[in-house]
Design an enzyme around this catalytic site. Structure first.
Site, PDB file in Angstrom:
ATOM      1  N   ALA A   1       1.113  -1.107   0.011  1.00  0.00           N
ATOM      2  CA  ALA A   1       0.097  -0.117   0.146  1.00  0.00           C
ATOM      3  C   ALA A   1       0.904   1.258  -0.056  1.00  0.00           C
ATOM      4  O   ALA A   1       2.049   1.112   0.560  1.00  0.00           O
ATOM      5  CB  ALA A   1      -0.881  -0.168   1.132  1.00  0.00           C
TER       6      ALA A   1
ATOM      7  N   GLY B   1       0.464  -4.937   0.793  1.00  0.00           N
ATOM      8  CA  GLY B   1      -0.859  -4.872   0.181  1.00  0.00           C
ATOM      9  C   GLY B   1      -0.596  -5.625  -1.278  1.00  0.00           C
ATOM     10  O   GLY B   1      -1.465  -6.165  -1.734  1.00  0.00           O
TER      11      GLY B   1
ATOM     12  N   GLU C   1      -0.717  -9.122  -0.774  1.00  0.00           N
ATOM     13  CA  GLU C   1      -2.164  -9.362  -0.058  1.00  0.00           C
ATOM     14  C   GLU C   1      -3.005  -9.517  -1.505  1.00  0.00           C
ATOM     15  O   GLU C   1      -4.005 -10.035  -1.536  1.00  0.00           O
ATOM     16  CB  GLU C   1      -2.777  -8.175   0.912  1.00  0.00           C
ATOM     17  CG  GLU C   1      -2.351  -8.469   2.177  1.00  0.00           C
ATOM     18  CD  GLU C   1      -2.642  -7.234   2.906  1.00  0.00           C
ATOM     19  OE1 GLU C   1      -1.982  -6.051   2.752  1.00  0.00           O
ATOM     20  OE2 GLU C   1      -3.252  -7.298   3.734  1.00  0.00           O
TER      21      GLU C   1
ATOM     22  N   GLU D   1       4.793  -5.231   7.258  1.00  0.00           N
ATOM     23  CA  GLU D   1       3.699  -4.142   7.959  1.00  0.00           C
ATOM     24  C   GLU D   1       4.253  -3.913   9.606  1.00  0.00           C
ATOM     25  O   GLU D   1       3.997  -2.844   9.975  1.00  0.00           O
ATOM     26  CB  GLU D   1       2.282  -4.356   8.005  1.00  0.00           C
ATOM     27  CG  GLU D   1       1.700  -4.307   6.620  1.00  0.00           C
ATOM     28  CD  GLU D   1       1.759  -5.387   5.750  1.00  0.00           C
ATOM     29  OE1 GLU D   1       2.467  -6.227   6.052  1.00  0.00           O
ATOM     30  OE2 GLU D   1       0.928  -5.390   4.781  1.00  0.00           O
TER      31      GLU D   1
HETATM   32  N1  COA Z   1       4.840   3.006  -0.372  1.00  0.00           N
HETATM   33  C1  COA Z   1       5.172   4.293  -1.204  1.00  0.00           C
HETATM   34  N2  COA Z   1       6.257   4.498  -1.724  1.00  0.00           N
HETATM   35  C2  COA Z   1       6.848   3.287  -1.893  1.00  0.00           C
HETATM   36  C3  COA Z   1       6.513   2.060  -1.555  1.00  0.00           C
HETATM   37  C4  COA Z   1       5.254   2.044  -0.935  1.00  0.00           C
HETATM   38  N3  COA Z   1       5.034   0.737  -0.125  1.00  0.00           N
HETATM   39  N4  COA Z   1       7.553   1.242  -1.907  1.00  0.00           N
HETATM   40  C5  COA Z   1       8.403   1.883  -2.388  1.00  0.00           C
HETATM   41  N5  COA Z   1       8.009   3.141  -2.614  1.00  0.00           N
HETATM   42  C6  COA Z   1       8.640   4.169  -3.386  1.00  0.00           C
HETATM   43  C7  COA Z   1       9.935   4.656  -2.793  1.00  0.00           C
HETATM   44  O1  COA Z   1       9.562   5.586  -1.568  1.00  0.00           O
HETATM   45  C8  COA Z   1      10.819   5.192  -3.735  1.00  0.00           C
HETATM   46  O2  COA Z   1      10.368   6.455  -4.098  1.00  0.00           O
HETATM   47  P1  COA Z   1      11.154   7.580  -4.151  1.00  0.00           P
HETATM   48  O3  COA Z   1      12.329   7.323  -5.523  1.00  0.00           O
HETATM   49  O4  COA Z   1      10.337   8.851  -4.633  1.00  0.00           O
HETATM   50  O5  COA Z   1      12.067   7.785  -3.036  1.00  0.00           O
HETATM   51  C9  COA Z   1      10.440   4.160  -4.912  1.00  0.00           C
HETATM   52  O6  COA Z   1       9.295   3.503  -4.567  1.00  0.00           O
HETATM   53  C10 COA Z   1      11.536   3.132  -4.974  1.00  0.00           C
HETATM   54  O7  COA Z   1      11.769   2.353  -3.996  1.00  0.00           O
HETATM   55  P2  COA Z   1      13.074   2.259  -3.185  1.00  0.00           P
HETATM   56  O8  COA Z   1      12.714   1.982  -1.785  1.00  0.00           O
HETATM   57  O9  COA Z   1      13.988   3.270  -3.513  1.00  0.00           O
HETATM   58  O10 COA Z   1      13.788   0.955  -3.786  1.00  0.00           O
HETATM   59  P3  COA Z   1      14.821   0.019  -3.073  1.00  0.00           P
HETATM   60  O11 COA Z   1      15.078  -1.022  -4.193  1.00  0.00           O
HETATM   61  O12 COA Z   1      15.657   0.496  -2.262  1.00  0.00           O
HETATM   62  O13 COA Z   1      13.732  -0.903  -2.224  1.00  0.00           O
HETATM   63  C11 COA Z   1      11.925  -2.133  -1.149  1.00  0.00           C
HETATM   64  C12 COA Z   1      12.852  -1.636  -2.599  1.00  0.00           C
HETATM   65  C13 COA Z   1      10.504  -2.790  -1.823  1.00  0.00           C
HETATM   66  C14 COA Z   1      12.541  -3.026  -0.499  1.00  0.00           C
HETATM   67  C15 COA Z   1      11.612  -0.705  -0.493  1.00  0.00           C
HETATM   68  O14 COA Z   1      10.801   0.180  -1.377  1.00  0.00           O
HETATM   69  C16 COA Z   1      10.553  -1.115   0.575  1.00  0.00           C
HETATM   70  O15 COA Z   1      11.041  -1.456   1.646  1.00  0.00           O
HETATM   71  N6  COA Z   1       9.248  -0.674   0.234  1.00  0.00           N
HETATM   72  C17 COA Z   1       8.166  -0.714   1.285  1.00  0.00           C
HETATM   73  C18 COA Z   1       7.865  -2.096   1.635  1.00  0.00           C
HETATM   74  C19 COA Z   1       6.756  -2.114   2.621  1.00  0.00           C
HETATM   75  O16 COA Z   1       6.927  -1.844   3.335  1.00  0.00           O
HETATM   76  N7  COA Z   1       5.252  -2.408   2.120  1.00  0.00           N
HETATM   77  C20 COA Z   1       4.348  -2.448   2.770  1.00  0.00           C
HETATM   78  C21 COA Z   1       3.642  -1.360   2.879  1.00  0.00           C
HETATM   79  S1  COA Z   1       1.939  -1.686   3.775  1.00  0.00           S
END
Ligand code: COA
Length: 254
Positions: free
Chosen positions: A65, A110, A113, A133
């Site tokens: 999400a 999400g 999910e 989460e």
């Molecule tokens: N919501 C909003 N933005 C998100 C996102 C999310 N769930 N997941 C990734 N993004 C965004 C990042 O903020 C980044 O944006 P920016 O370029 O403006 O800073 C962009 O997507 C790329 O992600 P980034 O984190 O830079 O890539 P990465 O390869 O370093 O890491 C992940 C990849 C998936 C490990 C990491 O993005 C992450 O942990 N995301 C969240 C996962 C999460 O907690 N999901 C559950 C949400 S309920």
């Protein structure tokens, strides 16, 4: 027609692509509602034999999400988000046309999910699954606490949910979270071939298989309970710390 998804007819197959590649296809409210509208439309028209949902690019199916969207939400807004999103996920689960998740990278929170609301999950070798989460001070809010245990069993589900561990495609296969793993190049064709083979199977019978199997796992109370517990957490310090830490790109301190 849509801002955040694309939808493409390929004969008896409909391909829905989550289209926020720069945000790893994070699921904001608008995007989820667009998926719901498209699932409704396809079921109403009833002209395709299968639906594929995938993410744009080679890195993510959906990384969860949209944290930046919900970081400022209060309990009421969180409850609305979780309830309305949950309705869309149930539409997918109850679609009379089979829905395949073509998981082409991260399927987290999400995103994981969403794959679990689909009937079939096929992953590319680089796919990664997780429910992280708890890093945000939340439980999952789109049915993850219910469907993960239904699909992989309580023991492995709690392990994933408590530890926030990210599993690779082979582990997901071993857990039964996906039914097959193929190369990223083969992913969409594998899903299409799956649907093309359904041409010789009765669509009415397939729809009944879906509805009867769903009946066994129907859990309206559990889903409602999750919405309640999820939204309650929005009032707590842990949620503020978890989301701010994500936005500030640092580890949270709980
Ligand atoms: N919501 C909003 N933005 C998100 C996102 C999310 N769930 N997941 C990734 N993004 C965004 C990042 O903020 C980044 O944006 P920016 O370029 O403006 O800073 C962009 O997507 C790329 O992600 P980034 O984190 O830079 O890539 P990465 O390869 O370093 O890491 C992940 C990849 C998936 C490990 C990491 O993005 C992450 O942990 N995301 C969240 C996962 C999460 O907690 N999901 C559950 C949400 S309920």
């Amino acid at each position: 027609m849509y801002n955040l998804i694309t939808t493409e007819n390929q004969g008896i197959v409909q391909l829905i692509t989550l289209n926020r590649e720069d945000k790893l296809n994070a699921l904001n409210i608008e995007l989820i509602q667009e998926i719901g509208k498209e699932i409704d439309r396809l079921n109403h028209e009833n002209t395709v034999r299968g639906i594929i949902i995938t993410g744009k690019g080679n890195k993510a199916f959906a990384a969860g999400a949209d944290i930046t969207e919900f970081a400022g939400f209060n309990k009421i807004e969180a409850e609305k988000m979780s309830t309305n999103g949950g309705i869309v996920f149930q539409k997918i689960e109850q679609s009379r046309i089979p829905v395949i998740a073509a998981v082409n990278g991260f399927a987290l929170g999400g995103g994981c999910e969403l794959t679990m609301a689909c009937h079939i999950r096929i992953a590319s070798e680089n796919a990664k699954f997780g429910q992280p989460e708890v890093n945000l001070g939340l439980p999952p809010g789109y049915g993850g606490t219910q469907r993960l245990a239904q699909i992989i069993g309580k023991g492995r589900a709690l392990d994933m949910l408590i530890s926030a561990k990210i599993i690779d495609a082979q582990t997901a296969l071993h857990y039964g979270l996906v039914t097959s793993v193929v190369t990223i190049e083969e992913l969409l064709n594998t899903c299409k071939t799956y649907i093309e083979k359904l041409i010789h199977k009765s669509p009415v019978a397939i729809a009944e298989v879906i509805s009867c199997t769903n009946k066994l796992f129907e859990n309206t109370e559990g889903l409602k309970f999750e919405v309640d517990r999820f939204s309650d957490c929005f009032q707590l310090r842990d949620f503020k710390e978890g989301t701010v830490a994500f936005i500030e790109k640092r580890k949270p301190h709980f």
